[in-house]
Write an enzyme that holds these catalytic residues in place. Sequence first.
Site: not given
Ligand SMILES: Nc1nc2c(ncn2[C@@H]2O[C@H](COP(=O)(O)OP(=O)(O)O)[C@@H](OP(=O)(O)OP(=O)(O)O)[C@H]2O)c(=O)[nH]1
Ligand SMILES: [Mn+2]
Length: 179
Positions: A35, A61-62, A65-66, A122
């Site tokens: 990602h 960037h993550d 946070e992660d 992102d």
């Molecule tokens: N579409 C998708 N997303 C996935 C997948 N695996 C992990 N993610 C991550 O999950 C986040 C979106 O899921 P949510 O349920 O909305 O957020 P959460 O992880 O904070 O609970 C994104 O985080 P983020 O990058 O920090 O972005 P943001 O949307 O939180 O800003 C994304 O990168 C996947 O298989 N598909």
């Molecule tokens: Mn991200």
Amino acid sequence: MNSDAVLLLETVNFAAEKHRNQRRKDPEATPYINHPIGVARIISHEGGVADIEVLQAALLHDTVEDTDTSFAELEAKFGPIVARIVQEVTDDKSLSKQERKRQQVEHAAHCSRQAKVVKLADKLYNLRDLNRCTPSGWTAERVQEYFVWASEVVKGLRGTNYALEERLEELFRQRGVQL
Ligand SMILES: Nc1nc2c(ncn2[C@@H]2O[C@H](COP(=O)(O)OP(=O)(O)O)[C@@H](OP(=O)(O)OP(=O)(O)O)[C@H]2O)c(=O)[nH]1
Ligand SMILES: [Mn+2]
């Protein structure tokens, strides 16, 4: 020795080590590092942005946070500008999920231009990923809700990078979501 190529390798290696035990939520459990690498690649390849600090921030960037990474660690290793961009795109995990999502919408317009580019890429990566396959346990409704919420965030990011915004607009249009 301090060429951009060397810096990017140092950065992607740091991110890979930090995310080493994480997987994406797709059924195949893709390594998480795909990602941030993909986000940086969207910025350079599709956005036409070559700003090294933006590309480094995209790779990182993550991490805060992660993973166990701190902003102080990023600042010591990659400098204050990269650390600041990452900070701008990092959610406050002490808040409820609902509040975090609300704050992203509220804060988007107030980010620096560099942070806005990372946020656009992102969202573009994650929306494409949702079109590719549904994360484990997500319903079609949850996917659609993510598109609607992402469009609210992207509204605050407009006027930053035409190519990325055009591609996002098309994804929203396909879902019947008005930007
Ligand atoms: N579409 C998708 N997303 C996935 C997948 N695996 C992990 N993610 C991550 O999950 C986040 C979106 O899921 P949510 O349920 O909305 O957020 P959460 O992880 O904070 O609970 C994104 O985080 P983020 O990058 O920090 O972005 P943001 O949307 O939180 O800003 C994304 O990168 C996947 O298989 N598909
Ligand atoms: Mn991200």
